[in-house]
Each structure stands twice: as structure tokens, then as C-alpha cells.
Design a protein around this motif. Structure first.
Motif, PDB file in Angstrom:
ATOM      1  N   GLY A  78       0.829  -1.218   0.000  1.00  0.00           N
ATOM      2  CA  GLY A  78       0.000   0.000   0.000  1.00  0.00           C
ATOM      3  C   GLY A  78       0.852   1.251   0.000  1.00  0.00           C
ATOM      4  N   LYS A  79       0.276   2.310  -0.562  1.00  0.00           N
ATOM      5  CA  LYS A  79       1.007   3.573  -0.662  1.00  0.00           C
ATOM      6  C   LYS A  79       1.380   4.082   0.728  1.00  0.00           C
ATOM      7  CE  LYS A  79       0.710   7.825  -3.235  1.00  0.00           C
ATOM      8  NZ  LYS A  79      -0.148   8.975  -3.286  1.00  0.00           N
ATOM      9  N   GLY A  80       0.442   3.917   1.649  1.00  0.00           N
ATOM     10  CA  GLY A  80       0.731   4.433   2.994  1.00  0.00           C
ATOM     11  C   GLY A  80       0.950   3.329   4.000  1.00  0.00           C
TER      12      GLY A  80
ATOM     13  N   ARG B 114      -0.370   5.214  -7.543  1.00  0.00           N
ATOM     14  CA  ARG B 114      -1.837   5.308  -7.526  1.00  0.00           C
ATOM     15  C   ARG B 114      -2.300   6.281  -8.590  1.00  0.00           C
ATOM     16  NH1 ARG B 114      -5.948   3.583  -5.020  1.00  0.00           N
ATOM     17  NH2 ARG B 114      -4.674   2.202  -3.789  1.00  0.00           N
TER      18      ARG B 114
ATOM     19  N   ASP C 281      -2.788  -1.528   4.934  1.00  0.00           N
ATOM     20  CA  ASP C 281      -3.665  -0.968   5.979  1.00  0.00           C
ATOM     21  C   ASP C 281      -5.131  -1.203   5.632  1.00  0.00           C
ATOM     22  OD1 ASP C 281      -3.612   0.923   3.901  1.00  0.00           O
ATOM     23  OD2 ASP C 281      -3.621   2.668   5.229  1.00  0.00           O
TER      24      ASP C 281
ATOM     25  N   THR D  57     -11.344  -2.327  -2.628  1.00  0.00           N
ATOM     26  CA  THR D  57     -11.777  -3.130  -3.789  1.00  0.00           C
ATOM     27  C   THR D  57     -10.890  -4.357  -3.980  1.00  0.00           C
ATOM     28  OG1 THR D  57     -10.329  -2.003  -5.364  1.00  0.00           O
ATOM     29  CG2 THR D  57     -12.499  -1.012  -4.965  1.00  0.00           C
TER      30      THR D  57
HETATM   31  C1  R5P Z   1      -3.710   3.016  -0.320  1.00  0.00           C
HETATM   32  O1  R5P Z   1      -3.175   4.086  -0.164  1.00  0.00           O
HETATM   33  C2  R5P Z   1      -4.019   2.033   0.765  1.00  0.00           C
HETATM   34  O2  R5P Z   1      -2.909   1.803   1.585  1.00  0.00           O
HETATM   35  C3  R5P Z   1      -4.549   0.729   0.181  1.00  0.00           C
HETATM   36  O3  R5P Z   1      -3.512   0.183  -0.623  1.00  0.00           O
HETATM   37  C4  R5P Z   1      -5.760   0.957  -0.664  1.00  0.00           C
HETATM   38  O4  R5P Z   1      -6.761   1.593   0.104  1.00  0.00           O
HETATM   39  C5  R5P Z   1      -6.314  -0.328  -1.182  1.00  0.00           C
HETATM   40  O5  R5P Z   1      -7.408  -0.051  -1.994  1.00  0.00           O
HETATM   41  P1  R5P Z   1      -7.966  -1.145  -2.973  1.00  0.00           P
HETATM   42  O6  R5P Z   1      -8.271  -2.365  -2.142  1.00  0.00           O
HETATM   43  O7  R5P Z   1      -9.211  -0.536  -3.553  1.00  0.00           O
HETATM   44  O8  R5P Z   1      -6.913  -1.397  -4.017  1.00  0.00           O
END
Ligand code: R5P
Length: 294
Positions: A169-171, A187, A220, A224
Motif C-alpha cells: 500500500g502507498k501508505g 496510484r 492498511d 476493492t
Molecule cells: C492506499 O493508499 C491504501 O494503503 C490501500 O492500498 C488501498 O486503500 C487499497 O485499496 P484497494 O483495495 O481498492 O486497491
């Protein structure tokens, strides 16, 4: 005395935390009127007491927040000694700045409302925009942010033994420190489609060696499931022996679980900041730790 109160998305969590911390559990009753208005009643005499009021912002983030605001106002009217508020999962935490003129900074709005209603302290668990900061100010609101990732690592370690952690994850690159491979995530901008918003993420392939290893892919948030599925798929292709998909906040929207299964995740794990069939790790010990200190 110290009381813990769980709003409807955090009732079970608070029951567990109250038992662990040996503090009193006060009940908050919530009903929905036929027109959609909420009714909240906090049961108990909280005058002069210390209170931790807990909610999780998923599912139904808007009514979950409204319920929290009503409960907080009701608690304040009882003249407690101190009220601390915890959002085990804080919704709107991705909009922590104004990307385009005129946008609401939703995370700030939520915190300003909580402070404005008289919360003395605010706690969160793996708050997305905190990026690992434990104690900081946001819009003049003091935030204490707890990290549940070590609890997830303990669960995986005791079940599977040694593992390598991959943080896509980015954060999320702060979640764990030992045996960790952070992945770089790019992202894309969130785009509107038919009235809904979605974003895409690209995980940058790296020359990493996970061949024959048990890999914990930890983020975190799984929303989706796109980011997690890409990372799990990458680990599979790189020859991991076992791929565990884990997150702190499991929203699992838009067919996320299917995506993770198709990407070769051997097990899907989440904590109970948001309750689901994947909540195999409880954050109750973290909440119990907080309630003993308020
Ligand atoms: C992004 O900044 C978060 O750390 C997660 O990687 C993100 O929320 C994941 O989203 P999704 O499951 O929609 O790819």
C-alpha cells in the motif's frame, strides 16, 4: 470509574475490550426511524466518570458517524470527567487534503466535528493519512494513532512460522519493520464513473526474492482488493510457497474477496476494526490498553 461504550459497529469489539481491561461497559441503544432519522440513547450515569466512546466507520459510514456524533453529545450532557473518542476504522481518511479547489477536506471535517462536540481526546487505529505517526495534530485536533500490524504478524507467525512481509500500500510501508519488503505503489487519480469513484493502482515490479517463502502481504486497507490482488499475484509468480493476504481494515467491496482468491491468496486475514468473516485478529487488546489510560 472508567466506562467504555461501543456504538453499533463497535459493540462486539468493546465487549471484548471491556472484559480485557476490566472496565464497565455502558450500553448505547440506536434505532432508525421510518424516515431514516437516527435515535440514540446512552444508558448509565456517567457523571464524573471517564468514558471511551468507540465507533467503526464501516459499514454505512454516514450513519455510523452520525450515530457517533449523537452518542458523543448525549454523553457530554451527562457531565463526565473526560470523554475520549475512538474510530477503530476512520472513514473519509483518504481525503486528508484539497486535491482540487473547492473540495471538502472530509477527514478534517470529521475530526473538527468530533472536537467541536467536546471530545477531550481522539484515538484511531492505523489511520490512513497518519502514515505511521503515533501522536500528532490534524486541523488542530490531537490524534493518537495505534498500529495493529504487530497483532497480525503475531497471528501469522504463530500459525505459519517464519515469513517475509510485503507491504504494497502507498501508505503502509510503516506497518512492520522486521523482514519486510516494501513495494512501490503508483496510484492513479480517482475517476468518476456513473456516479461512483474508483481508483487504480500499479505495483512496481521489483527484483525481489520470495521463492519458496511464506509471504505475508499486508496493507492498511483492503477496499476493492485491487492493490492486494496485484501484490499477491506478483508473489505467486515469483515463486512464493504460501501467500497470505492481510489487512487492518477489511472493507472488501466490489468483489474484493474473489479477486484475492483468484490472485492465489492461501488465506485472507483482517482485524475486527471492521467485522467480517475474515476478522481473525482482534484489536481489542489495543482498545483495552487505551481505556486503561484515559
Ligand atoms: C492506499 O493508499 C491504501 O494503503 C490501500 O492500498 C488501498 O486503500 C487499497 O485499496 P484497494 O483495495 O481498492 O486497491
Amino acid at each position: 470509574m472508567t466506562f467504555i461504550i461501543g456504538c453499533s459497529n463497535a459493540e462486539n469489539l468493546c465487549r471484548k475490550a471491556a472484559r480485557l481491561a476490566n472496565v464497565k461497559l455502558a450500553r448505547s441503544e440506536t434505532k432508525i426511524f421510518p424516515d431514516g432519522d437516527l435515535y440514540v440513547r446512552v444508558d448509565g450515569n456517567l457523571e464524573g466518570e471517564k468514558v471511551l466512546l468507540v465507533q467503526s466507520g464501516y459499514p454505512n459510514q454516514n450513519s455510523a458517524l452520525m450515530e457517533l456524533f449523537l452518542a458523543l453529545d448525549a454523553v457530554k450532557d451527562m457531565d463526565p470527567k473526560r470523554v475520549s473518542v475512538m474510530l477503530a476504522y476512520m472513514p473519509y481518511s483518504k481525503q486528508d487534503r484539497r486535491f482540487k479547489g473547492g473540495e471538502a477536506v472530509s477527514a478534517g471535517t470529521v475530526l473538527k466535528l468530533i472536537k467541536g462536540l467536546g471530545a477531550d481526546r481522539f484515538y484511531a487505529i492505523n489511520l490512513h493519512f497518519a502514515g505511521g505517526r503515533a501522536d500528532f495534530h490534524f486541523f488542530n485536533v490531537g490524534v493518537r494513532n495505534l498500529n495493529a500490524a504487530p497483532l497480525v504478524a503475531d497471528y501469522v507467525g504463530s500459525k505459519y512460522g517464519d515469513f517475509t512481509a510485503v507491504l504494497p500500500g502507498k501508505g503502509s510501508n510503516y506497518l512492520l519493520t522486521d523482514n519486510v519488503i516494501p513495494l512501490e505503489t503508483r496510484r492513479q487519480e480517482y475517476r468518476a464513473s456513473g456516479g461512483r469513484y474508483f481508483g487504480g493502482s500499479g505495483i512496481l515490479g521489483k527484483d525481489i526474492d520470495v521463492g519458496g517463502k511464506t509471504v505475508l502481504v499486508l496493507d492498511d486497507i483492503v477496499s476493492t482488493g485491487g492493490t492486494m490482488a496485484k501484490a499477491c499475484d506478483m508473489m505467486r509468480r515469483k515463486g512464493a510457497k504460501r501467500v497470505i493476504s492481510a489487512c487492518i481494515h477489511g472493507l472488501f467491496v466490489d468483489g474484493a474477496v474473489k479477486k484475492l482468491e483468484n490472485a492465489g491468496a492461501d488465506e485472507i486475514i483482517s482485524t475486527d476494526t471492521i467485522e467480517s468473516g475474515f476478522s481473525k485478529v482482534s484489536v481489542a487488546p489495543l482498545i483495552a490498553g487505551v481505556v486503561k489510560k484515559i
